[in-house]
Every structure is written in C-alpha cells, then in structure tokens.
Motif scaffolding. Structure first.
Motif, short mmCIF file in Angstrom:
data_model
loop_
_atom_site.label_atom_id
_atom_site.label_comp_id
_atom_site.label_asym_id
_atom_site.label_seq_id
_atom_site.Cartn_x
_atom_site.Cartn_y
_atom_site.Cartn_z
N GLN A 106 9.86 -4.13 -7.36
CA GLN A 106 9.29 -3.17 -8.32
C GLN A 106 8.41 -2.13 -7.63
O GLN A 106 8.16 -1.06 -8.19
CB GLN A 106 8.49 -3.91 -9.39
N GLN A 107 7.95 -2.45 -6.42
CA GLN A 107 7.07 -1.54 -5.70
C GLN A 107 7.79 -0.70 -4.64
O GLN A 107 7.17 0.13 -3.98
CB GLN A 107 5.97 -2.35 -5.00
N LEU A 108 9.10 -0.90 -4.50
CA LEU A 108 9.87 -0.19 -3.49
C LEU A 108 10.80 0.82 -4.13
O LEU A 108 11.40 0.55 -5.17
CB LEU A 108 10.69 -1.18 -2.66
N GLU A 109 10.97 1.96 -3.48
CA GLU A 109 11.92 2.95 -3.97
C GLU A 109 13.34 2.40 -3.89
O GLU A 109 14.15 2.56 -4.80
CB GLU A 109 11.81 4.23 -3.13
N THR A 110 13.65 1.76 -2.77
CA THR A 110 14.96 1.15 -2.56
C THR A 110 14.78 -0.31 -2.19
O THR A 110 14.10 -0.61 -1.19
CB THR A 110 15.73 1.87 -1.43
N PRO A 111 15.32 -1.24 -2.96
CA PRO A 111 15.19 -2.66 -2.61
C PRO A 111 15.78 -2.96 -1.24
O PRO A 111 16.88 -2.48 -0.92
CB PRO A 111 15.97 -3.37 -3.73
N SER A 158 0.83 -1.20 0.00
CA SER A 158 0.00 0.00 0.00
C SER A 158 0.87 1.26 0.00
O SER A 158 2.04 1.24 0.39
CB SER A 158 -0.92 0.01 1.22
N ALA A 159 0.27 2.37 -0.41
CA ALA A 159 0.98 3.65 -0.41
C ALA A 159 1.41 4.01 1.01
O ALA A 159 2.51 4.55 1.22
CB ALA A 159 0.08 4.73 -0.99
N ARG A 160 0.58 3.70 1.99
CA ARG A 160 0.93 4.00 3.38
C ARG A 160 2.13 3.19 3.84
O ARG A 160 3.05 3.73 4.48
CB ARG A 160 -0.28 3.71 4.29
N THR A 161 2.14 1.91 3.49
CA THR A 161 3.27 1.06 3.88
C THR A 161 4.53 1.50 3.17
O THR A 161 5.62 1.56 3.78
CB THR A 161 2.95 -0.41 3.56
N SER A 162 4.43 1.81 1.89
CA SER A 162 5.59 2.28 1.14
C SER A 162 6.17 3.55 1.77
O SER A 162 7.39 3.69 1.93
CB SER A 162 5.20 2.54 -0.31
N ALA A 163 5.29 4.47 2.17
CA ALA A 163 5.74 5.72 2.79
C ALA A 163 6.42 5.45 4.13
O ALA A 163 7.44 6.07 4.46
CB ALA A 163 4.56 6.66 2.98
N ALA A 164 5.88 4.50 4.90
CA ALA A 164 6.48 4.16 6.19
C ALA A 164 7.87 3.56 6.01
O ALA A 164 8.80 3.86 6.78
CB ALA A 164 5.57 3.20 6.96
N LEU A 165 8.04 2.74 5.00
CA LEU A 165 9.35 2.15 4.72
C LEU A 165 10.35 3.22 4.30
O LEU A 165 11.53 3.18 4.67
CB LEU A 165 9.23 1.07 3.65
N GLU A 166 9.90 4.19 3.52
CA GLU A 166 10.78 5.29 3.12
C GLU A 166 11.17 6.15 4.31
O GLU A 166 12.32 6.59 4.42
CB GLU A 166 10.09 6.15 2.06
N ARG A 167 10.24 6.37 5.22
CA ARG A 167 10.56 7.13 6.42
C ARG A 167 11.56 6.38 7.29
O ARG A 167 12.45 6.97 7.90
CB ARG A 167 9.29 7.42 7.21
N ALA A 168 11.42 5.05 7.34
CA ALA A 168 12.38 4.24 8.10
C ALA A 168 13.78 4.39 7.51
O ALA A 168 14.76 4.54 8.24
CB ALA A 168 11.94 2.78 8.10
N ALA A 169 13.88 4.34 6.17
CA ALA A 169 15.17 4.49 5.51
C ALA A 169 15.77 5.87 5.81
O ALA A 169 16.97 6.00 6.09
CB ALA A 169 15.02 4.29 4.01
N ALA A 170 14.93 6.91 5.77
CA ALA A 170 15.41 8.27 6.03
C ALA A 170 15.87 8.44 7.47
O ALA A 170 16.75 9.25 7.77
CB ALA A 170 14.30 9.26 5.72
N ALA A 171 15.29 7.64 8.38
CA ALA A 171 15.65 7.71 9.79
C ALA A 171 16.75 6.72 10.15
O ALA A 171 17.06 6.54 11.34
CB ALA A 171 14.42 7.44 10.65
N ASP A 172 17.35 6.08 9.14
CA ASP A 172 18.41 5.08 9.36
C ASP A 172 17.94 3.93 10.24
O ASP A 172 18.71 3.37 11.03
CB ASP A 172 19.66 5.72 9.96
N LEU A 173 16.67 3.57 10.10
CA LEU A 173 16.13 2.40 10.78
C LEU A 173 16.16 1.24 9.79
O LEU A 173 15.38 1.22 8.83
CB LEU A 173 14.70 2.66 11.24
N PRO A 174 17.08 0.29 9.96
CA PRO A 174 17.19 -0.80 8.97
C PRO A 174 15.97 -1.71 8.97
O PRO A 174 15.43 -2.04 10.03
CB PRO A 174 18.45 -1.55 9.41
N VAL A 175 15.56 -2.08 7.76
CA VAL A 175 14.45 -3.02 7.58
C VAL A 175 14.94 -4.15 6.70
O VAL A 175 15.57 -3.92 5.66
CB VAL A 175 13.24 -2.33 6.91
N VAL A 176 14.65 -5.38 7.10
CA VAL A 176 14.99 -6.55 6.29
C VAL A 176 13.74 -7.38 6.08
O VAL A 176 12.91 -7.54 6.98
CB VAL A 176 16.11 -7.39 6.97
N LEU A 177 13.57 -7.87 4.85
CA LEU A 177 12.45 -8.75 4.52
C LEU A 177 12.85 -10.17 4.89
O LEU A 177 13.94 -10.62 4.53
CB LEU A 177 12.13 -8.66 3.03
#
Length: 263
Positions: free
Chosen positions: A52-57, A19-38
């Motif tokens: 394909q749906q993520l700004e940064t894989p 979702s757009a909301r989830t994508s935005a939250a992941l981008e905010r995490a990246a900007a805050a240097d909060l690492p996320v791993v799938l």
C-alpha cells in the motif's frame, strides 16, 4: 546488479512505514532498471500494508525463503513448505525438549495462520487470517511454509539455538525479533535459498547481488550475496559478516546506499 532487502528493521522504520526518501529511492531504482526484491520473514498476508506504500509492488521472497511471490499477478512462483510428516516430528521433538512450547503454523503459502489456542498472537492479530485450534494435532495436518514457536519470554539467541539443535536435520530455526519467537522452516530453506532460486530464474549470479539486513534470519542471505550490507541497528551477528554498515533503518540506511548507485 540486483538489490535484495529485508523489510522489518531494515527497509521499514519502527512504525512499519516506508519513508518518503526510501520510497523515492525505490522509484529511482525502478526507473534505472535496477531490480529490487523484498526478502522477508513475513508471510504473504503481512505484505498488504507494505504494498500500500509502494507505487509498484515489488516481488518478494517470503516466510524466510519458503515462498517466492509475484504481487502483480498475486501468484506464488515457488513454495517449499514443511510436510505434515516433518511437522509431526518437530512437534514430537519440541514436546520432549521444550514441553512448555506453544506453536502456530503459516499455511496456504502463508495466506492463513493456524495457532494453538494458548499461542499469544501479539501483532499477528493485526493482519487477519488467523484461526485457533485446541489440540496440537490440528496444526500438523497440512503443509506449512513456517512454524512458529514460543515458550514465554526467552533470550532470542539462546532459544533459537536450543530449537535449532533440537530440530537438526528436520527444520531450520532462526529468529528476527527480540521477544523469544523462533521461526522454523523446512530443512535447507533459508532466505538465501529462496533468493538464490529467484536470482537463478532471472539469470543473476550471487556476485551481482547486494543484500541488506538486520537480524539473524538475514545471515544466510548476506553470506550468499556478493555484497552484504548491515543497517546501523543490526544484530551483532549481522554486522560481523557484513561488508559494510550503513545508517539505521530510522535514518534511511538502505535509501542512502541506493542513492550512491543511482544516477
């Protein structure tokens, strides 16, 4: 802190979109240097539609912990496959206990699938990279990061327990679907093991990891992480061990949680 999240049924909606909301939250995490791993049961070849749906894989622990993958370099950092000898033993035991079982394997670190000609592909055919063989021996010749077992329509919990008992000591059996598909990894290989290796590489202790999941294959990861979060649609076994239950995947449960952590 590090965020580890399952994909299907957790981060992704039922239509396999972010979702757009989830994508935005992941981008905010990246900007805050909060690492996320799938951390997913998917093989590498199934990740393309997610990236394909993520700004940064995002880095991924794939195949229920058997593969750790860096998408920026298209590089496998670690693989812990079933050996041909283990596959032969698994096939032998399954033939005795579940003679109607049909098998498939994920090889080449999960970039290709080989399946018995009688194995029903279902959604596997959507991702490409699959070929069939007419004899079980054709599945057992090279290391496989995951072996897949079907035997008609089965209760997923009961069938996973049966396969797990049958393969004790040689493979880890789990499931992440409602169709009776059982996923088998090498002994000791779980989402927890793969994530632990990745976190150790970064110097992140388990106490600093918050993990999200929805199905039994997520249970080892959630038990290992410092904080375990189940989405509202999660399997009862996941909710039972979770420290917290958030909204469903359809209602952006992971995003909602991340939003409470981010500035």
């Amino acid at each position: 802190m590090l965020i580890a999240t399952d994909l299907d049924g957790t981060l992704l909606r039922a239509d396999k979109t972010i979702s757009a909301r989830t994508s935005a939250a992941l981008e905010r995490a990246a900007a805050a240097d909060l690492p996320v791993v799938l951390v997913t049961g998917r093989p590498i070849r199934w990740l393309r539609m997610v990236y394909q749906q993520l700004e940064t894989p995002l880095p991924a622990v794939c195949a229920n912990g058997a593969v750790v993958y860096d998408p920026l370099r298209d590089q496998v950092l670690r693989a812990d496959p079933l050996t041909p000898e283990a596959l032969e033993e698994i096939a032998r035991r399954l033939t005795e206990e579940v003679p109607e079982a049909v098998l498939a394997v994920e090889v080449m670190d999960g970039r290709q699938m080989i399946h018995h000609i009688d194995y029903p592909l279902r959604w596997d055919s959507e991702h490409g990279g699959a070929r069939s063989v007419s004899a079980v021996a054709g599945l057992l010749r090279e290391p496989a990061v995951k072996l897949l077992v079907r035997a008609g329509e089965r209760d997923p919990d009961e069938f996973s327990a049966l396969v797990g008992k049958t393969l004790a000591g040689v493979g880890e059996a789990t499931h992440s679907s409602s169709t009776g598909l059982v996923e088998v990894s090498a002994a000791g290989v779980t989402k927890a093991a793969g994530l632990a290796w990745y976190c150790d590489r970064l110097g992140v202790p388990s106490s600093a990891v918050t993990a999200f999941g929805d199905m039994p294959n997520d249970v080892p990861m959630l038990a290992w992480a410092g904080r375990a979060v189940a989405v509202g649609n999660a399997h009862p076994a996941v909710k039972e061990i979770a420290d917290e239950v958030v909204a469903t995947n359809e209602d952006d449960g992971v995003a909602g949680y991340l939003e409470t952590l981010l500035p």
